[in-house]
Structures are given as C-alpha cells and as structure tokens.
Motif scaffolding. Structure first.
Motif, PDB file in Angstrom:
ATOM      1  N   GLY A   1      -2.350   5.714   1.180  1.00 20.51           N
ATOM      2  CA  GLY A   1      -1.896   4.719   0.203  1.00 20.51           C
ATOM      3  C   GLY A   1      -2.929   3.670  -0.141  1.00 20.51           C
ATOM      4  O   GLY A   1      -4.071   3.706   0.314  1.00 20.51           O
ATOM      5  N   ASP A   2      -2.513   2.732  -0.970  1.00 19.15           N
ATOM      6  CA  ASP A   2      -3.394   1.660  -1.430  1.00 19.15           C
ATOM      7  C   ASP A   2      -3.105   0.394  -0.650  1.00 19.15           C
ATOM      8  O   ASP A   2      -2.006   0.206  -0.141  1.00 19.15           O
ATOM      9  CB  ASP A   2      -3.135   1.395  -2.920  1.00 19.15           C
ATOM     10  CG  ASP A   2      -3.618   2.557  -3.763  1.00 19.15           C
ATOM     11  OD1 ASP A   2      -4.676   3.111  -3.424  1.00 19.15           O
ATOM     12  OD2 ASP A   2      -2.921   2.917  -4.732  1.00 19.15           O
ATOM     13  N   PRO A   3      -4.102  -0.485  -0.564  1.00 23.76           N
ATOM     14  CA  PRO A   3      -3.836  -1.780   0.070  1.00 23.76           C
ATOM     15  C   PRO A   3      -2.782  -2.543  -0.726  1.00 23.76           C
ATOM     16  O   PRO A   3      -2.638  -2.343  -1.929  1.00 23.76           O
ATOM     17  CB  PRO A   3      -5.186  -2.496   0.026  1.00 23.76           C
ATOM     18  CG  PRO A   3      -6.080  -1.683  -0.829  1.00 23.76           C
ATOM     19  CD  PRO A   3      -5.488  -0.338  -0.990  1.00 23.76           C
ATOM     20  N   VAL A   4      -2.034  -3.414  -0.062  1.00 26.46           N
ATOM     21  CA  VAL A   4      -1.065  -4.219  -0.801  1.00 26.46           C
ATOM     22  C   VAL A   4      -1.830  -5.138  -1.735  1.00 26.46           C
ATOM     23  O   VAL A   4      -3.024  -5.388  -1.559  1.00 26.46           O
ATOM     24  CB  VAL A   4      -0.162  -5.062   0.146  1.00 26.46           C
ATOM     25  CG1 VAL A   4       0.620  -4.162   1.054  1.00 26.46           C
ATOM     26  CG2 VAL A   4      -0.968  -6.077   0.912  1.00 26.46           C
ATOM     27  N   SER A   5      -1.137  -5.646  -2.744  1.00 21.28           N
ATOM     28  CA  SER A   5      -1.801  -6.481  -3.732  1.00 21.28           C
ATOM     29  C   SER A   5      -2.222  -7.809  -3.120  1.00 21.28           C
ATOM     30  O   SER A   5      -1.475  -8.406  -2.344  1.00 21.28           O
ATOM     31  CB  SER A   5      -0.848  -6.724  -4.896  1.00 21.28           C
ATOM     32  OG  SER A   5      -1.286  -7.841  -5.622  1.00 21.28           O
ATOM     33  N   PRO A   6      -3.427  -8.286  -3.456  1.00 21.71           N
ATOM     34  CA  PRO A   6      -3.850  -9.596  -2.944  1.00 21.71           C
ATOM     35  C   PRO A   6      -3.192 -10.754  -3.702  1.00 21.71           C
ATOM     36  O   PRO A   6      -3.454 -11.914  -3.407  1.00 21.71           O
ATOM     37  CB  PRO A   6      -5.360  -9.584  -3.163  1.00 21.71           C
ATOM     38  CG  PRO A   6      -5.577  -8.641  -4.296  1.00 21.71           C
ATOM     39  CD  PRO A   6      -4.483  -7.625  -4.233  1.00 21.71           C
ATOM     40  N   VAL A   7      -2.352 -10.431  -4.702  1.00 23.79           N
ATOM     41  CA  VAL A   7      -1.704 -11.492  -5.475  1.00 23.79           C
ATOM     42  C   VAL A   7      -0.422 -11.917  -4.773  1.00 23.79           C
ATOM     43  O   VAL A   7       0.481 -11.104  -4.562  1.00 23.79           O
ATOM     44  CB  VAL A   7      -1.393 -11.005  -6.903  1.00 23.79           C
ATOM     45  CG1 VAL A   7      -0.729 -12.114  -7.702  1.00 23.79           C
ATOM     46  CG2 VAL A   7      -2.660 -10.548  -7.593  1.00 23.79           C
ATOM     47  N   ASP A   8      -0.356 -13.188  -4.400  1.00 22.63           N
ATOM     48  CA  ASP A   8       0.793 -13.764  -3.705  1.00 22.63           C
ATOM     49  C   ASP A   8       1.353 -12.843  -2.617  1.00 22.63           C
ATOM     50  O   ASP A   8       2.523 -12.443  -2.665  1.00 22.63           O
ATOM     51  CB  ASP A   8       1.908 -14.104  -4.705  1.00 22.63           C
ATOM     52  CG  ASP A   8       1.501 -15.257  -5.608  1.00 22.63           C
ATOM     53  OD1 ASP A   8       0.711 -16.117  -5.167  1.00 22.63           O
ATOM     54  OD2 ASP A   8       1.967 -15.290  -6.763  1.00 22.63           O
ATOM     55  N   PRO A   9       0.547 -12.467  -1.620  1.00 20.46           N
ATOM     56  CA  PRO A   9       1.062 -11.576  -0.576  1.00 20.46           C
ATOM     57  C   PRO A   9       2.104 -12.298   0.277  1.00 20.46           C
ATOM     58  O   PRO A   9       2.089 -13.519   0.386  1.00 20.46           O
ATOM     59  CB  PRO A   9      -0.187 -11.236   0.243  1.00 20.46           C
ATOM     60  CG  PRO A   9      -1.122 -12.358   0.003  1.00 20.46           C
ATOM     61  CD  PRO A   9      -0.824 -12.899  -1.365  1.00 20.46           C
ATOM     62  N   ASP A  10       3.009 -11.502   0.852  1.00 17.65           N
ATOM     63  CA  ASP A  10       4.050 -12.052   1.719  1.00 17.65           C
ATOM     64  C   ASP A  10       3.409 -12.631   2.987  1.00 17.65           C
ATOM     65  O   ASP A  10       2.766 -11.911   3.751  1.00 17.65           O
ATOM     66  CB  ASP A  10       5.010 -10.908   2.076  1.00 17.65           C
ATOM     67  CG  ASP A  10       6.200 -11.405   2.882  1.00 17.65           C
ATOM     68  OD1 ASP A  10       6.158 -12.591   3.308  1.00 17.65           O
ATOM     69  OD2 ASP A  10       7.139 -10.620   3.075  1.00 17.65           O
ATOM     70  N   PRO A  11       3.560 -13.937   3.218  1.00 23.95           N
ATOM     71  CA  PRO A  11       2.887 -14.535   4.374  1.00 23.95           C
ATOM     72  C   PRO A  11       3.490 -14.086   5.705  1.00 23.95           C
ATOM     73  O   PRO A  11       2.890 -14.290   6.754  1.00 23.95           O
ATOM     74  CB  PRO A  11       3.087 -16.042   4.151  1.00 23.95           C
ATOM     75  CG  PRO A  11       4.283 -16.163   3.272  1.00 23.95           C
ATOM     76  CD  PRO A  11       4.330 -14.919   2.445  1.00 23.95           C
ATOM     77  N   LYS A  12       4.663 -13.502   5.672  1.00 24.46           N
ATOM     78  CA  LYS A  12       5.321 -13.133   6.928  1.00 24.46           C
ATOM     79  C   LYS A  12       5.285 -11.639   7.159  1.00 24.46           C
ATOM     80  O   LYS A  12       6.268 -11.032   7.562  1.00 24.46           O
ATOM     81  CB  LYS A  12       6.790 -13.593   6.893  1.00 24.46           C
ATOM     82  CG  LYS A  12       6.964 -15.086   7.023  1.00 24.46           C
ATOM     83  CD  LYS A  12       8.155 -15.393   7.898  1.00 24.46           C
ATOM     84  CE  LYS A  12       8.374 -16.854   8.146  1.00 24.46           C
ATOM     85  NZ  LYS A  12       7.141 -17.570   8.507  1.00 24.46           N
ATOM     86  N   ARG A  13       4.166 -11.024   6.859  1.00 27.50           N
ATOM     87  CA  ARG A  13       4.122  -9.580   6.950  1.00 27.50           C
ATOM     88  C   ARG A  13       2.668  -9.203   7.154  1.00 27.50           C
ATOM     89  O   ARG A  13       1.778  -9.792   6.560  1.00 27.50           O
ATOM     90  CB  ARG A  13       4.635  -9.019   5.632  1.00 27.50           C
ATOM     91  CG  ARG A  13       4.772  -7.539   5.563  1.00 27.50           C
ATOM     92  CD  ARG A  13       5.141  -7.167   4.124  1.00 27.50           C
ATOM     93  NE  ARG A  13       4.775  -5.780   3.890  1.00 27.50           N
ATOM     94  CZ  ARG A  13       5.616  -4.767   4.055  1.00 27.50           C
ATOM     95  NH1 ARG A  13       6.850  -4.985   4.391  1.00 27.50           N
ATOM     96  NH2 ARG A  13       5.201  -3.540   3.866  1.00 27.50           N
TER      97      ARG A  13
END
Ligand SMILES: Nc1ncnc2c1ncn2[C@@H]1O[C@H](COP(=O)(O)OP(=O)(O)O)[C@@H](O)[C@H]1O
Ligand SMILES: [Mg+2]
Lengths: 337, 300
Positions: A283-295
C-alpha cells in the motif's frame, strides 16, 4: 550521549505547509485550511565532528528538514540550537546576515540546478568567501584555489561555466563552494543522487576524505543506505515527517528495531546476515495532510501492525545505548532487552 | 594549413582572455552562424547612424519649403521625391529617425525598468505583492491598448513627452508578465538557495542572481516590443497627437501623404511608411539574435 560537544540540537521542530490560502468565506466560517505535516516534531542532535545520516523514502520530509536546518525556511515551531543559540528565532529572510551563516553550509542534490548558469566555477566558489568572509583580490583568489584543490578540481576549470563542465566536475564545484568557508556543519541533501553511478563512488570517497581532513560535522541525507553506512557514525530514519528510529550506524544496521527500518534494510540487494527475506511494504503511505495524531502513521503498511497501533501514536523510546525507536510493539524500556 | 595552426594557437592562447575579447569573439561567432541576424544588426546600425547623424547626413533642409518643386516623383536629386510643400522626403525621413527611435527607446526604457522591477518583485515575493502587481497589469490590459494610449495623451496633454509616457504605460503589462513568469520559475532554483547560503540578502539574490538570468528572455521581449513601440508612437502622431506638423516624423508624414495616394503621388506616404515597416521588421529579427548573444549556454 555526547552532550558536552553538541553542535546542533534540533528540538521539537515542525513545519506545516498550509494547502491553499483559505478564502475569506472559509475564514469567516472558522474553517481551517488543511495543513501538510512535512516535518512533524523532530528531535535530534549532531555532535562536533560527528556525521549523521538521514534516510527515508522520498516525500517523507528530508529536504524540508534540511531547509529548516540550513535556515532558508522558517519552522512552524521548535528550536534549532547551533552552538547553544536558537537559530529558529532569526527569520530565514534575515539569516543571510546572521553571524552563524558561515557555520552552516550545504551541498545540493542537483549540481546543475545549484550552479548559477551565468557564473564561472571561480565566481561560484568565491561568492560565499566574498560575501561572508569579506575577502577580495589576492586573498580571495588563494582561498578559491585552495578550496578547488581540496576537492581535486583542476585550476583550469575555474574559468568555465557550468554548461562546460561534466556532472562530476559540477559536483566538485558545489562541494568546494560549501567547504570554502570551512563550515562547522555541512548538510548534504542526496549529494550523489543526480550523478552517474561511476562518478558517485568517486564523489563519496572525496566526501569521506574531506570529513576526516576538515573535521566538519555532516548531516548526510540519502535514500541509499549503503552510502550512509559507509559515511556515517549515526543514522536517523525518517517516516512521514517523524524520526522513527535513530542509533549508531553499526547497531542500527545489525539490529534494526523499527519495522520500517527493517523493511528498508531488507530492500538492499545482497544484504548480508539477517538471512531475512525481503519485506515488502504494502500500500501507500497515509496522507501527510492533517494526519490523525492518535494513530501510528506507519499503520496500514506495517507488517506487524496491531489494533493498539490505531489508537496511540508511538514516541521514541530508548532500546539500547544511544539507540531509540518509535514503535508500540517494542518492549518497554528497562524491561528485559 | 599554417593558417589553421595559427588559429588553433590563438584560441588556446585566448583561453584566459579579457571578458571583452571573449564577448567579441562570441558575437562574431553568433553573427557568422546566422546571416539573418547579421543583416538585422547591420540594419539596426544604419538606423542608429541615421538617428544620431541624420541632420548632418540629410542632403536638404528637412523644413525648407519650395512651392516650385512640390510633389516631384523620386529622382536622382530627390531620392524619395518631394511632398506637397516641396520638402525633400528623403531628408525628412532621415531626420525623423532620431525622433521616432528616441520616443520608442525612451518608452521601452521606462516600461522595461518599471515593468521588470515590478514583475520581478511580484514573481519573487508572491503573496500580496504579486496580487497587487497582477491587478495593476490586468487593469491596463483590460483596455484596448491604443485607445488607452490616446486617452492618456488626451488627458496629460498633447506633447512628445506624453506620447512616451502613454507608450510606456501600455507596454508595462508585457514586461511585468515576462519578468514575473521568468523570476517565478527560478525563485526556488538550487543556485538561488545557494546564493542565500552564501550570505546574499533577499533583494541581492533577486538583483544579482536571478535578474541576470532572466535577461535573455526579457531581451527578446524588449526587441519585439521596440518595433511595436515605434509603431505606437508613430500611430499616435498619425492621428494628430503629440508631434506638431512641420516637425518630420514618420507617422505624421504618412498621414500627410495619405490624401495624395489617390491622386497618384504615392511616394509621399510610401517612403516614410516603408521605413517605419523596416524598423519594426528589424527589431523583430534582432530579438532572436540578441538572445543568442546574451545566453552563456550558446557561448563556446
Ligand atoms: N513549499 C512547500 N509547500 C507545500 N508542500 C511542500 C513544500 N515543500 C515540500 N512540501 C511537501 O512536503 C513533503 C516533504 O517533502 P520533501 O521535504 O521534499 O521530501 P523529501 O526530500 O524527503 O523527498 C512532501 O509531501 C512535499 O510535497
Ligand atoms: Mg528531497
């Protein structure tokens, strides 16, 4: 660690790029502009004379971190202490005249793009000496020739324009320009990535040689782990704006603790030891835009991810002498190693 | 054979020449490669000589009337014929060069200085500087340009200086746009970052490191624009603004000769018009030549 001789201390540095300006209407409605977390809370130190490698896949924020440290970009928050003084307080636009400017210099990724097409090699190397060391005339010429000699650039090439030089020669000009001021910290942003393979090795040896001769500290950015192993005392592994593991080069390569580091290492062809088969990241990395701080940001690609990773963001924890990793699955510090 | 060896020696001797000698050698190379450019440069040189030495070169007094010699066709005495007042058209065309070129040069210099300055700042700083400058440029572009120039001259007063200002203002958007775009693509170039690391402040980076690199494309623009500025200044005179009648000027001369076209005295309008066209043509050709001369990548 070697706190007594710390040259650079990066503390809690973040750089968030707003995406778009956000219209007046959005602002009136109190809607927030989305933020791209390019560098998201980074801490590390570089000792005097130490060379530190920074690795991570492209887009993880290495160049942004480099620009923050070389002070051509202002951090959103955090401190960048150089010799104990917080450089982040000086706006990037005014840093050109700061007393620390000669102390931090840089070698760029693309030797062609980083040389002014209208300047000869001599002009390029002389520029920092003229502006920051106040040299001129004979003294300037001598220092330029000295720097050229240190990078083994023949004097005959000093009168040439970039388009008249080969890639390797341009790389030497770029290095000569960066070391001419005898900086205490030299930042190298993938200095060989744009070069032919045959030239890469030569330039790397030159860099290794310069480091021992001039006693500078290096921050060496690369996505080539072999190069980092060759040149660096300590390694930082970066993933989506954060340091996920740091440690002495030997130990980190022998005993990587973070699953991302393990995946990176397993991708090196002919990787000795381990005997481990190649770990493929799905898969792809999660988006760096407003990432979930609790994950955990690596969750989704992490081969070892579990339910707990979705509700807590890991922090860097000691897992050996000078060796830290940010993974929830690591045994707690003080526990049986 | 000997000759060739000598040339080779000369080039290797000249491996550390003075900047001027290198520039001249490069100019000769570019012109030799490209005869059309060479012709444009020669034509430009001829125009310059006419502009500077016109009054001394002119065979007749451009203002002296002679009713007995009115409307004579071109002959060996009067190369371009004479006009309705018996004035020598060749002398008038020659003397007018300095006024027409002078107006265009002054206008282009003004719009180059102001337009490139504003455009470069807009391209470099972006943000509200960019928005302000772009709005200014859009506002000017929103008008039909020649009508805008007419309105400016009408409002400021009917004088040569105001023709220059009007021409400069309507050309401003071209320079703003070119400079802005060229600076914008370079502002994050590696060498710009390197200049900052070498201790150059923001304005110095812009003026000493970016600006020299946008000169080649801007130079081409200047040259193309020069022809259009000449046409514009002459056009304003043609419709009776700015320059007053006895004064020789290409636009007025074309206008004055217009009514004789029908009655067969074609030369009264034709020659000033042809020279005007030649000047515009010359500048358009010059544009490409200048780019090659100035671009270091073409330097061998
Ligand atoms: N000026 C900028 N404005 C907005 N986003 C940026 C800017 N510079 C970098 N980024 C984003 O920040 C992230 C990190 O980029 P970069 O530091 O260049 O990564 P790397 O050097 O590791 O490849 C990327 O997602 C990139 O798109
Ligand atoms: Mg990068």
């Amino acid at each position: 660690m070697t706190a007594s001789s710390t040259l650079l201390a990066v503390e809690g540095v973040r750089k968030l790029f707003p995406l778009g300006r956000g219209g007046v209407l959005d602002r009136l409605r109190g809607r927030r502009v989305p933020l791209l977390h390019a560098v998201d809370g980074v801490d590390f130190r570089i000792g005097a004379g130490e060379s530190v490698g920074l690795v991570g896949e492209s887009g993880c924020g290495k160049s942004t971190l480099v620009r923050l440290i070389t002070r051509t970009l202002d951090p959103t928050e955090g401190a960048i202490r150089f010799d104990g003084e917080d450089l982040a307080r000086i706006p990037a636009r005014q840093f050109a005249s700061a007393p620390q400017r000669p102390g931090i210099q840089m070698v760029f990724q693309d030797p062609t793009d980083s040389l002014n097409p209208r300047h000869t090699s001599r002009d390029a190397i002389a520029e920092p000496l003229r502006r920051l060391a106040g040299l001129s005339g004979r003294a300037l010429a001598e220092r330029v020739e000295e720097a050229a000699a240190q990078v083994q650039l023949p004097e005959a090439l000093l009168g040439r324009y970039p388009h008249q030089l080969s890639g390797g020669q341009k790389a030497r000009v770029g290095i000569a320009r960066a070391i001419a001021l005898r900086p205490r910290l030299l930042v190298l942003d993938e200095p060989t990535a744009a070069l032919d393979v045959s030239v890469q090795a030569v330039i790397l040896h030159l860099l290794a040689d310069l480091k021992t001769r001039l006693g500078m500290s290096y921050l060496f950015v690369s996505h080539d782990l072999d190069v980092v192993r060759l040149l660096c005392d300590r390694v930082l592994v970066m993933y989506l704006g954060r340091i996920v593991e740091e440690g002495p080069a030997g130990e980190l390569f022998a005993l990587p603790r973070h699953p991302y580091t393990r995946a990176l290492l397993s991708a090196i062809p002919g990787q000795a030891g381990a005997g481990a088969q190649r770990i493929r990241l799905e898969g792809d990395p999660v988006s760096p835009v407003d990432p979930d701080p609790k994950r955990c940001r690596f969750l989704g690609r992490c081969p070892e991810g579990e339910a707990a990773c979705a509700s807590a963001s890991p922090v860097l924890l000691e897992c050996g002498p000078g060796h830290r990793a940010a993974c929830l699955r690591l045994p707690p510090p003080g526990g049986a190693g | 054979m000997d000759n060739r060896v000598a040339t080779l020696d000369a080039t290797s001797d000249a491996s550390r020449p003075s900047a001027l000698a290198a520039a001249l050698r490069h100019a000769r190379y570019v012109l030799g490669e490209n005869p059309v450019t060479a012709a444009a440069f020669a034509l430009f040189g001829a125009f310059l000589i006419a502009a500077v030495a016109g009054p001394w070169l002119a065979p007749f007094d451009p203002l002296a009337t002679d009713a007995a010699r009115a409307l004579q066709p071109p002959s060996s005495t009067h190369w371009f014929g004479t006009d309705q007042l018996g004035r020598d058209i060749f002398s008038r065309v020659l003397v007018a060069t300095s006024l027409d070129f002078g107006m265009a040069f002054a206008a282009v210099a003004l719009s180059f200085g102001l337009g490139c300055g504003l455009g470069a700042l807009a391209g470099y700083y972006g943000g509200w500087t960019d928005r302000l400058v772009s709005r200014l440029s859009d506002t000017i572009m929103a008008f039909p340009l020649f009508v805008l120039a007419m309105a400016i001259v009408a409002a400021l007063g009917n004088s040569v200086a105001n023709i220059i200002y009007a021409t400069a203002i309507i050309n401003l958007p071209f320079y703003i746009r070119v400079a802005r775009a060229e600076v914008n693509v370079r502002r994050n170039a590696g060498y710009v970052e390197a200049a900052r690391l070498a201790g150059n402040g923001e304005l110095r980076v812009l003026a000493c490191h970016i600006f020299p690199n946008i000169l080649p494309p801007v130079m081409v623009q200047i040259s193309l624009n020069m022809g259009w500025a000449i046409l514009n200044a002459a056009g304003l005179s043609f419709i009776g603004l700015g320059v007053r009648p006895p004064q020789p000027e290409w636009g007025i001369m074309v206008a004055e000769g217009g009514s004789y076209m029908i009655s067969g005295e074609w030369w009264v309008s034709f020659f000033p018009g042809a020279v005007l066209m030649l000047a515009v043509f010359c500048f358009n050709l010059l544009g490409d030549g200048l780019r090659d001369l100035i671009d270091p990548r073409r330097r061998t």
